[in-house]
Design a protein around this motif. Sequence first.
Motif, PDB file in Angstrom:
ATOM      1  N   CYS A 110       0.848  -1.171   0.000  1.00  0.00           N
ATOM      2  CA  CYS A 110       0.000   0.000   0.000  1.00  0.00           C
ATOM      3  C   CYS A 110       0.896   1.237   0.000  1.00  0.00           C
ATOM      4  O   CYS A 110       1.524   1.545   1.005  1.00  0.00           O
ATOM      5  CB  CYS A 110      -0.904  -0.024   1.218  1.00  0.00           C
ATOM      6  N   ALA A 111       0.981   1.902  -1.102  1.00  0.00           N
ATOM      7  CA  ALA A 111       1.848   3.082  -1.209  1.00  0.00           C
ATOM      8  C   ALA A 111       1.006   4.338  -1.087  1.00  0.00           C
ATOM      9  O   ALA A 111       0.285   4.706  -1.999  1.00  0.00           O
ATOM     10  CB  ALA A 111       2.585   3.061  -2.537  1.00  0.00           C
ATOM     11  N   LEU A 112       1.056   4.970   0.066  1.00  0.00           N
ATOM     12  CA  LEU A 112       0.333   6.216   0.271  1.00  0.00           C
ATOM     13  C   LEU A 112       1.255   7.380  -0.047  1.00  0.00           C
ATOM     14  O   LEU A 112       2.452   7.309   0.188  1.00  0.00           O
ATOM     15  CB  LEU A 112      -0.136   6.334   1.726  1.00  0.00           C
ATOM     16  N   PRO A 113       0.691   8.452  -0.550  1.00  0.00           N
ATOM     17  CA  PRO A 113       1.536   9.625  -0.784  1.00  0.00           C
ATOM     18  C   PRO A 113       2.243  10.033   0.506  1.00  0.00           C
ATOM     19  O   PRO A 113       1.701   9.910   1.604  1.00  0.00           O
ATOM     20  CB  PRO A 113       0.530  10.699  -1.226  1.00  0.00           C
ATOM     21  N   ILE A 114       3.425  10.521   0.363  1.00  0.00           N
ATOM     22  CA  ILE A 114       4.263  10.872   1.496  1.00  0.00           C
ATOM     23  C   ILE A 114       3.600  11.896   2.413  1.00  0.00           C
ATOM     24  O   ILE A 114       3.847  11.910   3.604  1.00  0.00           O
ATOM     25  CB  ILE A 114       5.663  11.355   1.019  1.00  0.00           C
ATOM     26  N   TRP A 115       2.707  12.711   1.904  1.00  0.00           N
ATOM     27  CA  TRP A 115       2.109  13.754   2.723  1.00  0.00           C
ATOM     28  C   TRP A 115       1.160  13.215   3.785  1.00  0.00           C
ATOM     29  O   TRP A 115       0.758  13.935   4.674  1.00  0.00           O
ATOM     30  CB  TRP A 115       1.465  14.854   1.889  1.00  0.00           C
ATOM     31  N   PHE A 116       0.812  11.946   3.746  1.00  0.00           N
ATOM     32  CA  PHE A 116       0.017  11.379   4.829  1.00  0.00           C
ATOM     33  C   PHE A 116       0.883  11.030   6.032  1.00  0.00           C
ATOM     34  O   PHE A 116       0.403  10.977   7.141  1.00  0.00           O
ATOM     35  CB  PHE A 116      -0.728  10.116   4.382  1.00  0.00           C
TER      36      PHE A 116
ATOM     37  N   CYS B 176      -5.173  -1.668   9.068  1.00  0.00           N
ATOM     38  CA  CYS B 176      -6.628  -1.785   8.959  1.00  0.00           C
ATOM     39  C   CYS B 176      -7.064  -2.437   7.651  1.00  0.00           C
ATOM     40  O   CYS B 176      -8.252  -2.479   7.352  1.00  0.00           O
ATOM     41  CB  CYS B 176      -7.266  -0.403   9.088  1.00  0.00           C
ATOM     42  N   SER B 177      -6.122  -2.949   6.883  1.00  0.00           N
ATOM     43  CA  SER B 177      -6.425  -3.570   5.600  1.00  0.00           C
ATOM     44  C   SER B 177      -6.333  -5.085   5.718  1.00  0.00           C
ATOM     45  O   SER B 177      -5.409  -5.607   6.336  1.00  0.00           O
ATOM     46  CB  SER B 177      -5.430  -3.087   4.539  1.00  0.00           C
ATOM     47  N   ASP B 178      -7.290  -5.779   5.125  1.00  0.00           N
ATOM     48  CA  ASP B 178      -7.228  -7.242   5.163  1.00  0.00           C
ATOM     49  C   ASP B 178      -6.419  -7.805   4.006  1.00  0.00           C
ATOM     50  O   ASP B 178      -6.139  -8.996   3.954  1.00  0.00           O
ATOM     51  CB  ASP B 178      -8.618  -7.874   5.237  1.00  0.00           C
ATOM     52  N   SER B 179      -6.034  -6.957   3.057  1.00  0.00           N
ATOM     53  CA  SER B 179      -5.210  -7.388   1.943  1.00  0.00           C
ATOM     54  C   SER B 179      -4.525  -6.167   1.345  1.00  0.00           C
ATOM     55  O   SER B 179      -5.142  -5.122   1.203  1.00  0.00           O
ATOM     56  CB  SER B 179      -6.060  -8.075   0.869  1.00  0.00           C
ATOM     57  N   LEU B 180      -3.285  -6.341   0.992  1.00  0.00           N
ATOM     58  CA  LEU B 180      -2.534  -5.238   0.402  1.00  0.00           C
ATOM     59  C   LEU B 180      -2.155  -5.512  -1.054  1.00  0.00           C
ATOM     60  O   LEU B 180      -1.372  -4.775  -1.630  1.00  0.00           O
ATOM     61  CB  LEU B 180      -1.277  -4.955   1.230  1.00  0.00           C
ATOM     62  N   VAL B 181      -2.718  -6.557  -1.641  1.00  0.00           N
ATOM     63  CA  VAL B 181      -2.402  -6.863  -3.032  1.00  0.00           C
ATOM     64  C   VAL B 181      -3.173  -5.921  -3.958  1.00  0.00           C
ATOM     65  O   VAL B 181      -4.323  -5.574  -3.689  1.00  0.00           O
ATOM     66  CB  VAL B 181      -2.696  -8.335  -3.401  1.00  0.00           C
ATOM     67  N   ALA B 182      -2.510  -5.484  -5.017  1.00  0.00           N
ATOM     68  CA  ALA B 182      -3.136  -4.566  -5.963  1.00  0.00           C
ATOM     69  C   ALA B 182      -4.157  -5.281  -6.844  1.00  0.00           C
ATOM     70  O   ALA B 182      -5.192  -4.723  -7.182  1.00  0.00           O
ATOM     71  CB  ALA B 182      -2.072  -3.899  -6.826  1.00  0.00           C
TER      72      ALA B 182
END
Length: 152
Positions: free
Chosen positions: A1-7, A18-24
Amino acid sequence: CALPIWFGVRVAAIVRACSDSLVADRTAKAPWWKRKAEYIEHLAGTDDPGVAVVAAADKLSNLRTCRADYATVGEALFPRFHADAGRAGTLWYYRRVSEVLSRWGVETRGLTERLTAEVQGWWGEVAAANPSIDLEAEYVASQARALAARAS
């Protein structure tokens, strides 16, 4: 899960937790029962109040949407989640998440109390619409199915 750095790192860590899966690729996800059972186990083991707060808020929002949709479409709602989960799996999932998150104290009390009330309200609505179905028996069977899925 790649969130923008500003988060920031903290928010990114909470989102991941909080994610049950991180696959794209959605088709590469583990089966529904396994993912949900492992997610609940993960929530039960977290010691991060930020994760508990975000998970509770997310589930409360989702559950309110489910209840509103159920009032409109009834039982046709349940196959939307996952054909394998159905009514029993969906109700089990929200009830277990509510039970797990309710162990938190002041950090999440208001959220988890509202989440628990929403779960109980929806449970009552489904029970009233399906008087011939034993939802408690479905719940127990779902718990056993989740445990077996997690073990596989």
